[in-house]
Design a protein around this motif. Sequence first.
Motif, PDB file in Angstrom:
ATOM      1  N   ASP A 118      51.510 -10.680  -6.698  1.00 60.10           N
ATOM      2  CA  ASP A 118      52.325 -11.789  -7.191  1.00 60.10           C
ATOM      3  C   ASP A 118      53.762 -11.341  -7.491  1.00 60.10           C
ATOM      4  OD1 ASP A 118      52.736 -14.472  -7.827  1.00 60.10           O
ATOM      5  OD2 ASP A 118      52.318 -14.130  -9.953  1.00 60.10           O
ATOM      6  N   ILE A 119      54.398 -10.743  -6.487  1.00 58.75           N
ATOM      7  CA  ILE A 119      55.743 -10.197  -6.627  1.00 58.75           C
ATOM      8  C   ILE A 119      56.767 -11.181  -6.078  1.00 58.75           C
ATOM      9  CG2 ILE A 119      57.299  -8.357  -5.828  1.00 58.75           C
ATOM     10  CD1 ILE A 119      54.803  -6.506  -5.818  1.00 58.75           C
ATOM     11  N   ASP A 120      57.809 -11.417  -6.833  1.00 55.92           N
ATOM     12  CA  ASP A 120      58.934 -12.247  -6.405  1.00 55.92           C
ATOM     13  C   ASP A 120      59.836 -11.375  -5.529  1.00 55.92           C
ATOM     14  OD1 ASP A 120      61.240 -13.750  -6.098  1.00 55.92           O
ATOM     15  OD2 ASP A 120      61.565 -14.058  -8.238  1.00 55.92           O
ATOM     16  N   LEU A 121      59.762 -11.580  -4.231  1.00 60.87           N
ATOM     17  CA  LEU A 121      60.508 -10.735  -3.300  1.00 60.87           C
ATOM     18  C   LEU A 121      62.013 -10.835  -3.494  1.00 60.87           C
ATOM     19  CD1 LEU A 121      58.333 -11.209  -0.105  1.00 60.87           C
ATOM     20  CD2 LEU A 121      58.621  -9.111  -1.436  1.00 60.87           C
ATOM     21  N   GLY A 122      62.506 -12.015  -3.800  1.00 59.82           N
ATOM     22  CA  GLY A 122      63.941 -12.195  -3.982  1.00 59.82           C
ATOM     23  C   GLY A 122      64.509 -11.392  -5.136  1.00 59.82           C
ATOM     24  N   ASN A 123      63.669 -11.085  -6.115  1.00 59.09           N
ATOM     25  CA  ASN A 123      64.095 -10.284  -7.267  1.00 59.09           C
ATOM     26  C   ASN A 123      63.583  -8.855  -7.194  1.00 59.09           C
ATOM     27  OD1 ASN A 123      65.650 -12.171  -8.740  1.00 59.09           O
ATOM     28  ND2 ASN A 123      63.752 -13.243  -9.268  1.00 59.09           N
ATOM     29  N   SER A 124      63.230  -8.428  -5.999  1.00 57.74           N
ATOM     30  CA  SER A 124      62.679  -7.086  -5.810  1.00 57.74           C
ATOM     31  C   SER A 124      63.704  -6.148  -5.182  1.00 57.74           C
ATOM     32  CB  SER A 124      61.442  -7.153  -4.906  1.00 57.74           C
ATOM     33  OG  SER A 124      60.395  -7.833  -5.561  1.00 57.74           O
ATOM     34  N   ILE A 125      63.352  -4.879  -5.220  1.00 61.47           N
ATOM     35  CA  ILE A 125      64.162  -3.810  -4.643  1.00 61.47           C
ATOM     36  C   ILE A 125      63.264  -3.012  -3.695  1.00 61.47           C
ATOM     37  CG2 ILE A 125      65.345  -1.626  -5.155  1.00 61.47           C
ATOM     38  CD1 ILE A 125      66.028  -2.773  -7.915  1.00 61.47           C
ATOM     39  N   LEU A 126      63.830  -2.570  -2.596  1.00 66.99           N
ATOM     40  CA  LEU A 126      63.153  -1.601  -1.724  1.00 66.99           C
ATOM     41  C   LEU A 126      64.060  -0.397  -1.585  1.00 66.99           C
ATOM     42  CD1 LEU A 126      61.030  -1.821   1.363  1.00 66.99           C
ATOM     43  CD2 LEU A 126      63.155  -0.511   1.533  1.00 66.99           C
ATOM     44  N   VAL A 127      63.473   0.784  -1.695  1.00 63.58           N
ATOM     45  CA  VAL A 127      64.210   2.027  -1.510  1.00 63.58           C
ATOM     46  C   VAL A 127      63.567   2.766  -0.340  1.00 63.58           C
ATOM     47  CG1 VAL A 127      65.003   4.183  -2.548  1.00 63.58           C
ATOM     48  CG2 VAL A 127      64.701   2.138  -3.987  1.00 63.58           C
ATOM     49  N   GLY A 128      64.383   3.067   0.666  1.00 67.24           N
ATOM     50  CA  GLY A 128      63.887   3.766   1.843  1.00 67.24           C
ATOM     51  C   GLY A 128      64.879   4.800   2.315  1.00 67.24           C
ATOM     52  N   ASP A 129      64.460   5.546   3.325  1.00 70.57           N
ATOM     53  CA  ASP A 129      65.346   6.575   3.868  1.00 70.57           C
ATOM     54  C   ASP A 129      65.588   6.402   5.367  1.00 70.57           C
ATOM     55  OD1 ASP A 129      62.738   7.330   4.601  1.00 70.57           O
ATOM     56  OD2 ASP A 129      63.273   9.453   4.634  1.00 70.57           O
ATOM     57  N   LYS A 130      65.112   5.292   5.913  1.00 72.75           N
ATOM     58  CA  LYS A 130      65.319   5.014   7.338  1.00 72.75           C
ATOM     59  C   LYS A 130      65.748   3.563   7.520  1.00 72.75           C
ATOM     60  CE  LYS A 130      62.031   8.426   9.081  1.00 72.75           C
ATOM     61  NZ  LYS A 130      61.764   9.073   7.818  1.00 72.75           N
ATOM     62  N   ASP A 131      66.450   3.318   8.600  1.00 73.76           N
ATOM     63  CA  ASP A 131      66.865   1.944   8.904  1.00 73.76           C
ATOM     64  C   ASP A 131      65.672   1.002   8.982  1.00 73.76           C
ATOM     65  OD1 ASP A 131      69.552   2.665   8.979  1.00 73.76           O
ATOM     66  OD2 ASP A 131      69.567   2.935  11.155  1.00 73.76           O
ATOM     67  N   SER A 132      64.540   1.492   9.473  1.00 80.65           N
ATOM     68  CA  SER A 132      63.353   0.639   9.587  1.00 80.65           C
ATOM     69  C   SER A 132      62.889   0.135   8.223  1.00 80.65           C
ATOM     70  CB  SER A 132      62.217   1.373  10.302  1.00 80.65           C
ATOM     71  OG  SER A 132      61.846   2.541   9.602  1.00 80.65           O
ATOM     72  N   ASP A 133      63.087   0.913   7.167  1.00 79.29           N
ATOM     73  CA  ASP A 133      62.745   0.473   5.809  1.00 79.29           C
ATOM     74  C   ASP A 133      63.613  -0.708   5.405  1.00 79.29           C
ATOM     75  OD1 ASP A 133      60.881   2.635   5.375  1.00 79.29           O
ATOM     76  OD2 ASP A 133      62.580   3.949   4.949  1.00 79.29           O
ATOM     77  N   ILE A 134      64.900  -0.600   5.667  1.00 81.34           N
ATOM     78  CA  ILE A 134      65.853  -1.634   5.279  1.00 81.34           C
ATOM     79  C   ILE A 134      65.631  -2.908   6.098  1.00 81.34           C
ATOM     80  CG2 ILE A 134      68.308  -2.184   5.031  1.00 81.34           C
ATOM     81  CD1 ILE A 134      67.053   0.178   3.203  1.00 81.34           C
ATOM     82  N   LEU A 135      65.333  -2.748   7.374  1.00 81.13           N
ATOM     83  CA  LEU A 135      65.045  -3.902   8.224  1.00 81.13           C
ATOM     84  C   LEU A 135      63.784  -4.627   7.764  1.00 81.13           C
ATOM     85  CD1 LEU A 135      65.922  -2.351  11.698  1.00 81.13           C
ATOM     86  CD2 LEU A 135      67.192  -4.168  10.495  1.00 81.13           C
ATOM     87  N   ALA A 136      62.762  -3.874   7.367  1.00 82.58           N
ATOM     88  CA  ALA A 136      61.531  -4.483   6.856  1.00 82.58           C
ATOM     89  C   ALA A 136      61.808  -5.256   5.575  1.00 82.58           C
ATOM     90  CB  ALA A 136      60.468  -3.411   6.615  1.00 82.58           C
ATOM     91  N   ALA A 137      62.626  -4.684   4.705  1.00 87.23           N
ATOM     92  CA  ALA A 137      62.986  -5.375   3.460  1.00 87.23           C
ATOM     93  C   ALA A 137      63.675  -6.698   3.767  1.00 87.23           C
ATOM     94  CB  ALA A 137      63.886  -4.488   2.606  1.00 87.23           C
ATOM     95  N   GLY A 138      64.624  -6.679   4.699  1.00 89.37           N
ATOM     96  CA  GLY A 138      65.327  -7.906   5.073  1.00 89.37           C
ATOM     97  C   GLY A 138      64.389  -8.936   5.673  1.00 89.37           C
ATOM     98  N   ALA A 139      63.488  -8.501   6.538  1.00 83.96           N
ATOM     99  CA  ALA A 139      62.546  -9.421   7.181  1.00 83.96           C
ATOM    100  C   ALA A 139      61.587 -10.046   6.175  1.00 83.96           C
ATOM    101  CB  ALA A 139      61.763  -8.685   8.272  1.00 83.96           C
ATOM    102  N   ALA A 140      61.291  -9.314   5.110  1.00 87.81           N
ATOM    103  CA  ALA A 140      60.377  -9.818   4.080  1.00 87.81           C
ATOM    104  C   ALA A 140      61.079 -10.662   3.024  1.00 87.81           C
ATOM    105  CB  ALA A 140      59.659  -8.651   3.403  1.00 87.81           C
ATOM    106  N   GLY A 141      62.400 -10.609   2.981  1.00 88.04           N
ATOM    107  CA  GLY A 141      63.139 -11.356   1.968  1.00 88.04           C
ATOM    108  C   GLY A 141      63.331 -10.613   0.670  1.00 88.04           C
ATOM    109  N   VAL A 142      63.263  -9.286   0.713  1.00 88.60           N
ATOM    110  CA  VAL A 142      63.494  -8.477  -0.489  1.00 88.60           C
ATOM    111  C   VAL A 142      64.960  -8.610  -0.889  1.00 88.60           C
ATOM    112  CG1 VAL A 142      63.513  -6.115  -1.410  1.00 88.60           C
ATOM    113  CG2 VAL A 142      61.627  -6.877   0.059  1.00 88.60           C
TER     114      VAL A 142
END
Length: 161
Positions: A118-142
Amino acid sequence: MFLDRDGVINIDSHYIFRPEQFEVIDGVFDALRRARTLGYALIVVTNQSGIARGYFSLAEYFTLEAHMRAVFAEEKINFDGIYHCPHHPDGIVAQFAIACRCRKPQPGMILQAACEHDIDLGNSILVGDKDSDILAAGAAGVGQSYLLDPPRFMLKDIILH
């Protein structure tokens, strides 16, 4: 808070699967304690193509995950969820040699975790070390994502400051 594993939590020494290979990055314990005090759930989302590539088994992955949980539990840090993707379309292990919706940059692991916790993606943070991490965050609405650039920019730089 969504966290990649290798390169964010532990030193990425290329397809680690043995507990003795697992080395926590300096400052991670303090950063995750701080994230917890700020009210964040701690969710790991990690691509583990070494399973599909035949470098290690699913059982060996779970042995390392149990070790990681124990290391962090000793520091009074518990993860709310750990999600892994064992797939890779070029893998040699037939059951895992597929294109899927969970392998980052696809958002599957993030979306599953958000639903289950039950996580609010819009108010979440993702921390990654590859572009694929950041792209996944964007696709999920993080709402926010951070691309680490060790040794200049690590998890502790985001959370502790």
